[in-house]
Write a protein that holds these residues in place. Structure first.
Motif, PDB file in Angstrom:
ATOM      1  N   ARG A   1      -0.718   3.483   4.174  1.00  0.00           N
ATOM      2  CA  ARG A   1      -1.331   2.538   5.106  1.00  0.00           C
ATOM      3  C   ARG A   1      -2.364   3.197   6.004  1.00  0.00           C
ATOM      4  NH1 ARG A   1       1.500   3.650   9.871  1.00  0.00           N
ATOM      5  NH2 ARG A   1       3.444   4.768   9.500  1.00  0.00           N
TER       6      ARG A   1
ATOM      7  N   SER B   1      -3.938   2.024  -6.776  1.00  0.00           N
ATOM      8  CA  SER B   1      -3.722   0.586  -6.585  1.00  0.00           C
ATOM      9  C   SER B   1      -2.370   0.180  -7.143  1.00  0.00           C
ATOM     10  CB  SER B   1      -4.833  -0.202  -7.290  1.00  0.00           C
ATOM     11  OG  SER B   1      -4.550  -1.583  -7.249  1.00  0.00           O
TER      12      SER B   1
ATOM     13  N   LEU C   1       0.845  -1.191   0.000  1.00  0.00           N
ATOM     14  CA  LEU C   1       0.000   0.000   0.000  1.00  0.00           C
ATOM     15  C   LEU C   1       0.877   1.236   0.000  1.00  0.00           C
ATOM     16  CD1 LEU C   1      -2.641  -1.003   2.716  1.00  0.00           C
ATOM     17  CD2 LEU C   1      -2.947  -1.022   0.238  1.00  0.00           C
TER      18      LEU C   1
ATOM     19  N   PRO D   1      -7.784   1.625  -1.652  1.00  0.00           N
ATOM     20  CA  PRO D   1      -6.758   2.657  -1.878  1.00  0.00           C
ATOM     21  C   PRO D   1      -7.069   3.524  -3.088  1.00  0.00           C
ATOM     22  CG  PRO D   1      -5.961   0.513  -2.579  1.00  0.00           C
ATOM     23  CD  PRO D   1      -7.260   0.272  -1.872  1.00  0.00           C
TER      24      PRO D   1
END
Length: 741
Positions: free
Chosen positions: A231, A240, A228, A237
């Motif tokens: 985080r 990606s 990620l 997200p």
């Protein structure tokens, strides 16, 4: 790389570091690979005593944050405190463009040329979003909180010194605004160029498709699990990494990215909490050194921490009380267990928690000397009085103990005098104004009580104390006054009063040249009248508007003379300052200058005036007038109040006046029903005119003023020594004859 290796115009890179891992070294290698000709140095944001070796291929920047500033800045801001401190010296010393990179938050995979500030650039920033945000990312609320530009990398041009200074001041002043939002404001205030090079746009906010990636901005990268970029984001997200090219790019620079940020603690493991940061921000200057002088700092902290914690916690205030109503013993009992309950940092000792000020040790009750208590280590007029008395006692060989009283918001002196901080004698001379005496008794009861006597050396500006602030008359057996004017007012209290003249010593001025002061820089041979005042001393009482009225009546615009009104604390009394600016606005020969100067430079400014003007309504003493007289500067002053103890018609130009009601002009400070002077504008304007038209007059008055001050100092010194000697010989205050008349 040393400063001698730097060349004007050379690009410099500051890598700001706050963790002792290999992340910074990896970032340095990447920058060196892309730009072998750039100068790279590192700046440490962690514990000053645990600084590791500099990342390979660099040296630590020579300019580092002051230790106390590390306590003032929020945890997330410390790394920018270090980076900006180093960048400031680069821009200031070498005028080189500089790029600050935050180690662990930024990764370099290609050339950074688009970030280099051009000659006209102040700030170069990378926008978090270009064009319309895709898929609702980022939304307005996120941009408002985090800022619209990256807070992991910024370029600073050769003209960025003001912007860097402003950003640094914000970091140590403290606020709830993130550095990213503050950076947004800086781009508006100082100017910016947005770097929209798509190769430098990869971040959790955006990643242009089909572009090579030269820089990845990921301050919250998490490599474990599904990779990620951020985080901290809950849910799906924004960007990606389920994309072969993106994933490969991130894995190629993963050694440069780390969310780690070593916690900064004080020696002994004391966590820097909000209360410590607030206390550090209140303390002026950089004299406190929490790591280099750990014990001294811990002692300083222990004396203040618990009261600051009480002040900031409504639940504690409700439980234990506030101000004078605090249940000290109950609060002290709570404090002993607070650290164990994780409600306060460990090792901040509550043992001395009996008063808001440090406890004084009682070493005796001798009758052959004097305790002097006051704001002896503070920048304060009353503090200066106390220091003068201590000096007179020392020169006269009279036994004494010097006690610095700490309940004041005035800043510490740069070089505070040594104070004994113990009670040795039965008699105390308190250089603490009457409205603060109740606090003194509450804080230091050891100065009071059976067998002990207290004399108040007090100051007041009006001819009556009626309607003024409440005074704890019952705390003193006698009142001393520096002038007859104040003594008459204090006699209303019904306590014996003595006139104890304060020796006004020759001022020690700096040798700063006249043209070094901004409003005097282009004065050349023009006659300069000056007014000096502190807005916090009640602007209406100082009456600068009267000086403007007299000057404009005496001289046509640009006839020749100048009037400079030197003020301080204009921001804190902005209404009065705006009124002053408005009154001066139509005259190009009148300047209002609001600036804090060191004491020696302030005296030099007065010394460079051709005449000092004080059309005051009332003065308890008038120290600035005496200082001007010492320096041969002729003074035009109101013929009223305390200044008449050291000036007359031979040594000053005195302005006639009439007594009027204070009225609304007294504001918060003085009762409306009291009286003060209304100096004659007509008379003052004629005296101004005389000084300009009669060249010999200024010199004659200035010389007479200096002679008067020399004589006055000898007489006042002898009188004060006599009174202090009487006390030192065992005289009991309270038996004094009222000599206020």
């Amino acid at each position: 790389m040393t400063s001698g290796d730097r060349r004007g115009g050379t690009v410099e890179v500051i890598v700001a570091v706050n963790s002792a891992d290999d992340t910074a070294a990896a970032l340095v290698r990447a920058v060196r690979t892309q730009h072998p000709g750039w100068i790279i140095s590192a700046s440490w944001a962690g514990d000053p005593q645990l600084r590791p070796d500099a990342p390979a291929g660099t040296e630590w920047a020579r300019d580092v944050p002051a230790e106390i500033d590390l306590c003032r800045a929020a945890h997330d801001d410390r790394i920018w405190l270090a980076g900006l401190t180093a960048a400031r010296s680069v821009v200031s010393d070498n005028a080189n463009p500089v790029i600050v990179l935050i180690a662990g938050a930024i990764a370099v995979a290609g050339p950074l040329d688009a970030l280099v500030p051009a000659a006209t650039d102040v700030l170069v920033v990378i926008p978090r979003s270009v064009g319309t945000p895709a898929n609702g990312f980022p939304d307005v609320a996120e941009l408002f909180v985090a800022g619209s530009v990256s807070s992991s990398v910024v370029g600073f041009g050769a003209n960025a010194l003001a912007a860097i200074t402003w950003l640094l001041e914000g970091l140590v002043a403290g606020s709830d605004v993130t550095f990213g939002r503050r950076l947004d404001v800086a781009t508006t205030l100082f100017g910016q160029r947005q770097c929209t090079d798509p190769t430098l746009g990869a971040s959790p906010w955006r990643w242009p498709d089909g572009q090579e990636t030269a820089l990845i901005d990921a301050p919250h990268f998490a490599e474990d699990g599904p990779a990620l970029l951020d985080r901290t984001i809950a849910g799906r997200p924004r960007i990606s990494l389920a994309n072969a090219d993106r994933l490969a790019a991130v894995r190629g620079v993963a050694d440069q990215l780390s969310p780690r940020s070593d916690a900064l603690t004080l020696p002994g493991g004391i966590a820097i909490d909000a209360t410590i940061r607030r206390l550090a921000r209140r303390h002026p200057g950089h004299s406190l050194q929490p790591w280099t002088q750990a014990k001294e700092f811990r002692d300083w902290l222990s004396q203040r921490y618990w009261w600051a914690l009480l002040e900031s916690r409504p639940d504690l205030a409700a439980r234990f009380g506030v101000d004078a109503d605090v249940d000290v013993e109950a609060f002290r009992a709570w404090a002993f267990g607070a650290a164990g309950r994780n409600e306060a940092p460990l090792l901040i000792d509550p043992a001395g928690l009996t008063n808001p000020t440090p406890h004084l040790k009682v070493t005796g009750c001798r009758t052959d000397g004097i305790n002097v208590v006051g704001y002896l280590d503070r920048q304060s007029g009353v503090g200066a009085v106390g220091r003068t008395i201590v000096q007179v006692l020392a020169e006269a060989g009279i036994p004494h103990s010097a006690i610095a009283y700490q309940r004041t918001a005035n800043p510490l002196l740069d070089e505070p005098p040594r104070c004994d901080q113990h009670v040795e004698f039965a008699t105390t001379l308190a250089c603490v104004n009457g409205d603060q005496m109740a606090n003194l008794r509450s804080d230091h009861p050891e100065l009071f009580g059976p067998g002990r006597s207290v004399i108040g050396y007090w100051f007041w500006e009006l001819s009556t104390v009626a309607g003024g602030p409440p005074v704890a008359v019952d705390t003193v057996q006698e009142i001393w006054s520096a002038t007859r004017f104040m003594a008459k007012a204090f006699a209303e209290h019904g306590v014996p009063v003595r006139v104890a003249p304060l020796p006004l010593a020759r001022p020690v001025r700096s040798n700063v040249a006249r043209d070094s002061f901004l409003p005097l820089a282009e004065a050349d041979g023009r006659f300069v009248f000056g007014v000096v005042l502190d807005h916090l001393s009640v602007t209406a009482r100082k009456n600068p508007l009267g000086a403007i009225a007299a000057f404009t009546q005496a001289f046509a615009a640009n006839e020749g003379p100048l009037l400079v009104i030197k003020t301080i604390n204009g921001e804190q009394r902005w209404r009065e300052h705006e009124e002053l600016l408005l009154a001066a606005a139509e005259r190009p020969d009148i300047t209002v200058w609001d600036a804090h100067l060191p004491i020696a430079e302030h005296l030099a400014f007065i010394g460079h005036l051709d005449a000092l003007v004080s059309l005051h309504r009332s003065e308890g003493l008038g120290l600035h007038l005496a200082e001007a007289m010492w320096m041969n500067v002729p003074v035009i002053a109101t013929r009223y109040s305390g200044n008449l103890d050291f000036m007359d018609d031979a040594s000053a130009l005195l302005v006639d006046s009439e007594l009027v009601d204070v009225g609304a002009d007294g504001g918060w400070a003085y009762p409306a029903e009291a009286t003060w002077a209304r100096p004659s504008v007509d008379h003052a304007s004629r005296l101004m005119r005389r000084l300009v038209d009669e060249p010999d007059l200024a010199g004659r008055i200035g010389r007479a003023a200096h002679t008067r001050m020399e004589t006055q100092h000898r007489q006042d010194s002898a009188a004060l020594i006599e009174q202090l000697t009487t006390l030192g010989a065992g005289h009991r205050p309270g038996a004094a004859i009222d000599d206020a008349g």
